[in-house]
Motif scaffolding. Structure first.
Motif, PDB file in Angstrom:
ATOM      1  N   CYS A   1       9.361   5.442   4.667  1.00 33.74           N
ATOM      2  CA  CYS A   1       8.331   4.796   5.468  1.00 33.74           C
ATOM      3  C   CYS A   1       8.716   3.338   5.623  1.00 33.74           C
TER       4      CYS A   1
ATOM      5  N   CYS B   1       7.652   9.026   7.436  1.00 30.98           N
ATOM      6  CA  CYS B   1       6.229   8.662   7.464  1.00 30.98           C
ATOM      7  C   CYS B   1       6.112   7.353   8.230  1.00 30.98           C
ATOM      8  N   TYR B   2       5.286   7.358   9.240  1.00 26.56           N
ATOM      9  CA  TYR B   2       5.124   6.165  10.068  1.00 26.56           C
ATOM     10  C   TYR B   2       3.692   5.632   9.924  1.00 26.56           C
ATOM     11  N   GLY B   3       3.550   4.341   9.990  1.00 23.35           N
ATOM     12  CA  GLY B   3       2.199   3.775  10.044  1.00 23.35           C
ATOM     13  C   GLY B   3       2.191   2.380   9.463  1.00 23.35           C
ATOM     14  N   ALA B   4       1.007   1.801   9.387  1.00 25.52           N
ATOM     15  CA  ALA B   4       0.880   0.425   8.914  1.00 25.52           C
ATOM     16  C   ALA B   4      -0.219   0.354   7.859  1.00 25.52           C
ATOM     17  N   THR B   5      -0.197  -0.739   7.125  1.00 23.54           N
ATOM     18  CA  THR B   5      -1.170  -0.962   6.057  1.00 23.54           C
ATOM     19  C   THR B   5      -2.606  -0.796   6.560  1.00 23.54           C
ATOM     20  N   GLU B   6      -2.831  -1.127   7.840  1.00 24.72           N
ATOM     21  CA  GLU B   6      -4.182  -1.092   8.397  1.00 24.72           C
ATOM     22  C   GLU B   6      -4.760   0.318   8.476  1.00 24.72           C
TER      23      GLU B   6
ATOM     24  N   GLN C   1      10.614  -5.873  10.165  1.00 24.98           N
ATOM     25  CA  GLN C   1      10.724  -5.255   8.853  1.00 24.98           C
ATOM     26  C   GLN C   1      12.069  -5.679   8.258  1.00 24.98           C
TER      27      GLN C   1
ATOM     28  N   GLU D   1      10.251   1.533   8.056  1.00 25.54           N
ATOM     29  CA  GLU D   1      11.153   1.170   9.150  1.00 25.54           C
ATOM     30  C   GLU D   1      12.005   2.375   9.496  1.00 25.54           C
TER      31      GLU D   1
ATOM     32  N   ASP E   1       2.827  -1.596  17.701  1.00 28.22           N
ATOM     33  CA  ASP E   1       4.050  -0.796  17.731  1.00 28.22           C
ATOM     34  C   ASP E   1       4.197  -0.120  19.086  1.00 28.22           C
TER      35      ASP E   1
ATOM     36  N   ILE F   1       8.555  10.382  15.080  1.00 28.49           N
ATOM     37  CA  ILE F   1       7.553   9.996  14.068  1.00 28.49           C
ATOM     38  C   ILE F   1       6.387  10.985  14.111  1.00 28.49           C
TER      39      ILE F   1
ATOM     40  N   ASP G   1       0.809  -1.211   0.000  1.00 22.08           N
ATOM     41  CA  ASP G   1       0.000   0.000   0.000  1.00 22.08           C
ATOM     42  C   ASP G   1       0.849   1.270   0.000  1.00 22.08           C
ATOM     43  N   PHE G   2       2.164   1.144   0.249  1.00 22.58           N
ATOM     44  CA  PHE G   2       3.022   2.330   0.165  1.00 22.58           C
ATOM     45  C   PHE G   2       2.927   2.919  -1.245  1.00 22.58           C
TER      46      PHE G   2
ATOM     47  N   GLN H   1       6.633  -9.419  14.689  1.00 23.96           N
ATOM     48  CA  GLN H   1       6.630  -8.876  13.323  1.00 23.96           C
ATOM     49  C   GLN H   1       7.919  -8.076  13.142  1.00 23.96           C
TER      50      GLN H   1
ATOM     51  N   ARG I   1       8.640  -3.261  18.281  1.00 17.98           N
ATOM     52  CA  ARG I   1       7.370  -3.978  18.178  1.00 17.98           C
ATOM     53  C   ARG I   1       7.075  -4.701  19.481  1.00 17.98           C
TER      54      ARG I   1
END
Ligand code: ADP
Length: 551
Positions: free
Chosen positions: A302, A326-331, A442, A304, A421, A353, A230-231, A440, A436
């Protein structure tokens, strides 16, 4: 979308209704991203330079027309809103038009890499039961099983090879709450997890991101992330949402510094978005060529943490560039954007972040579920946002573990994203990432559940136990190592055989680069696998390799 509201009775109401409908349309991915076509139709939307001396520009008007033609061809297939479509492609102008066309036709696209192993593709097909599999004219996927329809697309439109099954449609009107796409990430249970994002969520994220004014209409934003992550959709949203152009860098060129820099130069990229590891080889082998790219004024990373020595070197070579963490997750596609101070103070140990984008809020929660307010205390990031995913496809249990009741007010029925996180708040109120809470990891910016790799290894008939770990890579960064115990009496298995076995179902970035056979896995006093001991052993071996190669 084929369905339009009925025309209202009088003209004034009709105008109002049109305006309202336009507002609602803006909550769909395609309408939001194609908006610049209304006022800047001739501006470049996609600039491609896959080969030296061959740069192609697709304008917004062309992208809109291409999207409309493909959407019309999809409409003719009579699929119901929300039907899934596998989009097996890299980011190209036709693939971008196709994903916008899926949105326009009310279909949910599932981006998949053309490198996906067959067994993994079959797992995805079993999971999302798509109506249609789409690939470019040059795509090499064959034998897509029945009853999935198959079609190819290119600049000239859609060619249906096997028509999808016709089913009586149960729905007629697409809604902004419908899934726009499903992105698959690594899953702890050994099956990839499908993150479902609605149109409303992704557009809400884009709006929050654009408030940071990271790009403008003059920009050309290089996207180095493959379409399946999604990045890449973040990059497309940042570019088109800003009226700028996206410059897709073909995945096979990203790891080759000269090729990457050539694409940036010839496409006139002003900004580069990617995981930190895309810079490692460039900094090492092509610093002069990088410094010569004076048109580069922005870098967004973004996925890591950026190793600080490499980040400092990047700042030296691009002294005027704005670098955004840029920080965040696919969710939630992502969640925060923080400018890296330039120059980075010598005292910096951890990058900020920042805080969540406008319209969203990050909370820190301790192990007992209490919200942490004080600076300096580590807690788990929980995100309140209109941009949250809808759930994991077909996995209510995993969804319940991640979309949890608001810890501040569970009575409200509001759900927040439990990110896994850890972070702490700095004295300035901004957050610092602190690792984490689970296994999980990276690897070069790719999200990997160690459990998924371990399960695959354990499926091998000759293996009784396996542990996967990130270890220092030979050229800096991290790579994936697996420590494997073979079954008693089993003929010694070649590690190459184990590697091939993993590559049959795992995407390339999840296949361990290093596989070591052990007689037993070390254990802690509690009898658990002693991951720290394995990591120390791998670290010592990597240090010895580096020392050996320096001699
Ligand atoms: P993305 O595509 O944004 O990398 P993934 O879902 O693949 O999203 O991975 C998300 C995880 O990556 C986060 O939960 C976090 O652990 C890590 N991550 C993402 N961005 C950063 C960052 N800027 N700094 C540190 N870790 C990050």
């Amino acid at each position: 979308m084929s369905q339009q509201p009925h025309p209202p009775a009088d003209a004034a109401t009709a105008a109002d209704a049109d305006a309202d409908a336009a507002d609602i349309r803006q909550d769909f991915l395609h309408a939001f991203l194609l908006d610049p076509a209304r006022h800047s139709p001739d501006a470049p939307a996609v600039v491609e330079s896959p080969e030296a001396g061959r740069t192609t520009v697709t304008t917004y008007a062309e992208l809109r027309a291409h999207t409309a033609a493909l959407a019309c061809a999809l409409d003719a297939l009579d699929l119901e809103p929300g039907a899934r479509v596998i989009l097996e492609a890299d980011t190209t102008a036709p693939a971008l038009a196709m994903l916008l066309a899926c949105s326009q036709a009310g279909l949910t696209f599932v981006p998949v890499s053309p490198q996906t192993p067959r067994q993994r593709l079959n797992t995805l097909l079993d999971t999302v039961r798509p109506a249609l599999h789409l690939q470019e004219l040059t795509g090499s996927r064959t034998d897509v099983p029945h009853p999935v329809g198959t079609a190819r697309f290119g600049r000239d439109g859609l060619t249906v090879e096997r028509a999808p099954e016709r089913r009586p449609p149960r729905r007629r009107t697409p809604c902004p709450t419908d899934p726009a796409y499903i992105v698959f990430t690594s899953g702890t249970t050994g099956r990839p997890k499908g993150v479902v994002m609605s149109h409303r969520a992704v557009v809400a994220f884009y709006r929050g991101m654009l408030a940071h004014r990271i790009a403008g209409p003059e920009d050309r934003i290089a996207s180095t992330s493959p379409l399946q992550f999604d990045f890449s959709l973040l990059n497309i949203g940042l570019a088109l949402g800003s009226g700028a152009a996206v410059v897709p860098v073909p995945p096979q060129l990203v790891r080759w510094p000269r090729h990457l820099l050539r694409v940036l130069r010839e496409a006139g990229a002003t900004q580069v978005n990617g995981v930190p590891s895309i810079w490692r080889q460039v900094l090492r082998h092509e610093p002069k060529r990088l410094a010569a790219l004076t048109q580069l004024r922005g870098v967004l990373f973004c996925g890591e943490e950026f190793p600080l020595p490499e980040l400092r070197r990047l700042q030296e070579l691009l002294p005027t560039a704005r670098i955004v963490n840029c920080y965040g997750a696919t969710e939630s596609m992502a969640c925060s954007f923080a400018d890296v101070p330039n120059p980075l103070p010598d005292t910096t140990e951890r990058l900020s972040i920042g805080t969540a984008h406008p319209g969203a809020e990050m909370l820190l929660v301790d192990a007992d579920g209490r919200v942490i307010d004080a600076p300096g205390t580590v807690g788990e990031i929980h995100l309140r946002s209109p941009a949250l995913f809808s759930g994991y496809w077909g996995d209510p249990e995993a969804t319940r573990a991640t979309l949890v009741p608001d810890p501040l007010c569970p009575e409200s029925g509001q759900y927040v994203l439990r990110s896994g996180d850890l972070a702490l708040r700095g004295p300035d109120g901004a957050f610092r990432f602190a690792g984490r809470a689970d296994s999980q990891v990276q690897i070069n910016g790719n999200r990997v559940e160690l459990g998924e790799v371990e399960r695959r290894l354990a499926e091998h008939p000759g293996v009784t136990a396996a542990t996967a770990l990130p270890v220092p890579g030979p050229g800096g960064g991290r790579q994936l190592a697996a420590f494997v115990v073979l079954a008693a009496g089993h003929a010694p298995t070649d590690t190459g055989d184990l590697w091939t076995f993993c590559a049959e179902t795992l995407p390339p970035y999840m296949v361990p680069q290093e596989i070591r056979l052990l007689d037993r896995l070390p254990t802690t006093a509690h009898g658990k696998v002693d991951r720290a001991a394995l990591a120390a052993e791998a670290g010592a071996a990597a240090a010895a390799d580096v020392a050996g190669s320096a001699r």
